[in-house]
Design a protein around this motif. Sequence first.
Motif, mmCIF file in Angstrom:
data_model
loop_
_atom_site.group_PDB
_atom_site.id
_atom_site.type_symbol
_atom_site.label_atom_id
_atom_site.label_comp_id
_atom_site.label_asym_id
_atom_site.label_seq_id
_atom_site.Cartn_x
_atom_site.Cartn_y
_atom_site.Cartn_z
ATOM 1 N N ARG A 27 -34.888 20.924 61.810
ATOM 2 C CA ARG A 27 -33.647 20.177 61.598
ATOM 3 C C ARG A 27 -33.471 19.784 60.135
ATOM 4 N NH1 ARG A 27 -34.069 16.537 66.957
ATOM 5 N NH2 ARG A 27 -32.983 18.025 68.275
ATOM 6 N N PRO A 28 -32.262 20.001 59.632
ATOM 7 C CA PRO A 28 -31.939 19.420 58.329
ATOM 8 C C PRO A 28 -31.914 17.897 58.476
ATOM 9 C CG PRO A 28 -30.271 21.018 59.015
ATOM 10 C CD PRO A 28 -31.158 20.773 60.179
ATOM 11 N N ARG A 29 -31.952 17.201 57.361
ATOM 12 C CA ARG A 29 -31.905 15.748 57.379
ATOM 13 C C ARG A 29 -30.778 15.285 56.460
ATOM 14 N NH1 ARG A 29 -36.104 13.539 59.820
ATOM 15 N NH2 ARG A 29 -36.313 11.699 58.537
ATOM 16 N N LEU A 30 -30.077 14.264 56.915
ATOM 17 C CA LEU A 30 -28.999 13.671 56.125
ATOM 18 C C LEU A 30 -29.521 12.382 55.518
ATOM 19 C CD1 LEU A 30 -26.030 13.578 55.203
ATOM 20 C CD2 LEU A 30 -25.519 12.368 57.348
ATOM 21 N N LEU A 59 -16.165 4.198 62.903
ATOM 22 C CA LEU A 59 -15.169 5.252 62.944
ATOM 23 C C LEU A 59 -14.284 5.154 61.706
ATOM 24 C CD1 LEU A 59 -14.290 7.493 64.901
ATOM 25 C CD2 LEU A 59 -12.617 5.897 65.809
ATOM 26 N N GLY A 60 -14.128 6.261 60.981
ATOM 27 C CA GLY A 60 -13.296 6.286 59.784
ATOM 28 C C GLY A 60 -14.029 5.997 58.497
ATOM 29 N N ASP A 61 -15.279 5.488 58.571
ATOM 30 C CA ASP A 61 -16.051 5.232 57.352
ATOM 31 C C ASP A 61 -16.258 6.521 56.581
ATOM 32 O OD1 ASP A 61 -16.395 2.547 57.925
ATOM 33 O OD2 ASP A 61 -18.533 2.694 58.393
ATOM 34 N N GLU A 62 -16.194 6.442 55.252
ATOM 35 C CA GLU A 62 -16.557 7.581 54.421
ATOM 36 C C GLU A 62 -18.029 7.432 54.054
ATOM 37 O OE1 GLU A 62 -14.609 8.038 50.638
ATOM 38 O OE2 GLU A 62 -15.205 10.146 50.535
ATOM 39 N N LEU A 63 -18.805 8.484 54.304
ATOM 40 C CA LEU A 63 -20.225 8.476 53.978
ATOM 41 C C LEU A 63 -20.494 9.512 52.898
ATOM 42 C CD1 LEU A 63 -21.798 8.298 57.554
ATOM 43 C CD2 LEU A 63 -21.227 6.420 56.012
ATOM 44 N N VAL A 64 -21.350 9.135 51.962
ATOM 45 C CA VAL A 64 -21.746 10.027 50.880
ATOM 46 C C VAL A 64 -23.266 10.052 50.850
ATOM 47 C CG1 VAL A 64 -21.668 10.403 48.385
ATOM 48 C CG2 VAL A 64 -19.667 9.464 49.562
ATOM 49 N N GLY A 65 -23.828 11.241 50.789
ATOM 50 C CA GLY A 65 -25.282 11.354 50.770
ATOM 51 C C GLY A 65 -25.721 12.745 50.382
ATOM 52 N N HIS A 66 -26.898 13.119 50.865
ATOM 53 C CA HIS A 66 -27.470 14.434 50.572
ATOM 54 C C HIS A 66 -27.995 15.057 51.857
ATOM 55 C CE1 HIS A 66 -27.479 12.673 46.542
ATOM 56 N NE2 HIS A 66 -27.343 13.929 46.157
ATOM 57 N N LEU A 67 -27.756 16.338 51.976
ATOM 58 C CA LEU A 67 -28.236 17.109 53.114
ATOM 59 C C LEU A 67 -29.464 17.886 52.657
ATOM 60 C CD1 LEU A 67 -27.492 17.712 56.029
ATOM 61 C CD2 LEU A 67 -26.095 19.596 55.207
ATOM 62 N N GLU A 68 -30.587 17.644 53.347
ATOM 63 C CA GLU A 68 -31.846 18.297 53.001
ATOM 64 C C GLU A 68 -32.126 19.384 54.035
ATOM 65 O OE1 GLU A 68 -34.402 14.899 53.151
ATOM 66 O OE2 GLU A 68 -33.797 14.226 51.155
ATOM 67 N N TRP A 69 -32.066 20.648 53.598
ATOM 68 C CA TRP A 69 -32.335 21.796 54.478
ATOM 69 C C TRP A 69 -33.797 22.167 54.345
ATOM 70 C CZ3 TRP A 69 -28.712 24.108 57.669
ATOM 71 C CH2 TRP A 69 -27.416 23.614 57.532
ATOM 72 N N PRO A 70 -34.434 22.607 55.443
ATOM 73 C CA PRO A 70 -35.863 22.946 55.392
ATOM 74 C C PRO A 70 -36.222 23.961 54.302
ATOM 75 C CG PRO A 70 -35.131 22.906 57.661
ATOM 76 C CD PRO A 70 -33.903 22.750 56.801
ATOM 77 N N ILE A 78 -23.148 15.716 49.836
ATOM 78 C CA ILE A 78 -22.221 15.824 50.949
ATOM 79 C C ILE A 78 -21.432 14.525 51.089
ATOM 80 C CG2 ILE A 78 -23.866 15.038 52.681
ATOM 81 C CD1 ILE A 78 -22.739 17.248 54.493
ATOM 82 N N ALA A 79 -20.186 14.658 51.510
ATOM 83 C CA ALA A 79 -19.344 13.495 51.784
ATOM 84 C C ALA A 79 -18.444 13.841 52.955
ATOM 85 C CB ALA A 79 -18.497 13.141 50.564
ATOM 86 N N GLY A 80 -18.136 12.854 53.761
ATOM 87 C CA GLY A 80 -17.268 13.095 54.900
ATOM 88 C C GLY A 80 -16.891 11.795 55.582
ATOM 89 N N TYR A 81 -16.089 11.930 56.636
ATOM 90 C CA TYR A 81 -15.605 10.780 57.385
ATOM 91 C C TYR A 81 -16.183 10.778 58.791
ATOM 92 C CZ TYR A 81 -12.358 10.127 53.607
ATOM 93 O OH TYR A 81 -11.825 9.906 52.365
ATOM 94 N N ARG A 93 -17.134 14.527 59.784
ATOM 95 C CA ARG A 93 -16.293 15.651 59.370
ATOM 96 C C ARG A 93 -16.331 15.703 57.847
ATOM 97 N NH1 ARG A 93 -13.322 18.823 61.855
ATOM 98 N NH2 ARG A 93 -12.939 17.457 63.610
ATOM 99 N N CYS A 94 -16.757 16.847 57.311
ATOM 100 C CA CYS A 94 -16.949 17.005 55.874
ATOM 101 C C CYS A 94 -15.784 17.757 55.259
ATOM 102 C CB CYS A 94 -18.251 17.748 55.608
ATOM 103 S SG CYS A 94 -19.669 16.922 56.328
ATOM 104 N N GLU A 95 -15.663 17.610 53.969
ATOM 105 C CA GLU A 95 -14.654 18.371 53.239
ATOM 106 C C GLU A 95 -14.949 19.852 53.397
ATOM 107 O OE1 GLU A 95 -11.960 17.172 51.581
ATOM 108 O OE2 GLU A 95 -12.564 15.223 52.367
ATOM 109 N N GLN A 96 -13.913 20.641 53.580
ATOM 110 C CA GLN A 96 -14.105 22.079 53.769
ATOM 111 C C GLN A 96 -14.845 22.671 52.578
ATOM 112 O OE1 GLN A 96 -10.538 24.223 54.541
ATOM 113 N NE2 GLN A 96 -11.626 26.007 55.277
ATOM 114 N N GLY A 97 -15.812 23.504 52.892
ATOM 115 C CA GLY A 97 -16.568 24.178 51.841
ATOM 116 C C GLY A 97 -17.778 23.409 51.349
#
Length: 119
Positions: A27-30, A59-70, A78-81, A93-97
Amino acid sequence: MVSSTPITQPTQDRRRQVRVTFSPVRRPRLRLEGGTYEVLDASLDGLRVRHTDPARPRLGDELVGHLEWPELEVPVGIAGYVVRVESSEFALRCEQGQLPIAHILAEAARRRDAQDPGH
């Protein structure tokens, strides 16, 4: 298991996206300001994240962080709502791309091949 799951768009239109469910060992980690959480599954435009802390995102919060892939040494910004919050998980839900498409598709192919050894 890899499945195609309909994802509701904000406009209530439905479309199909490849959704990859990750095994517990890969699993990746956020990583967010408040902690690091396992990614249960991902599509090209969002994540479902395990989150059992008492203080949950809303619900509706914007989260900003990093996605760690194995397989990646450098985390992906990464950022999304937050589009859904449940007792033990939330959906982002993340920004496209923003999500690493190559990793999602490679994981989908790896899991498909593991289920169908004839290919």
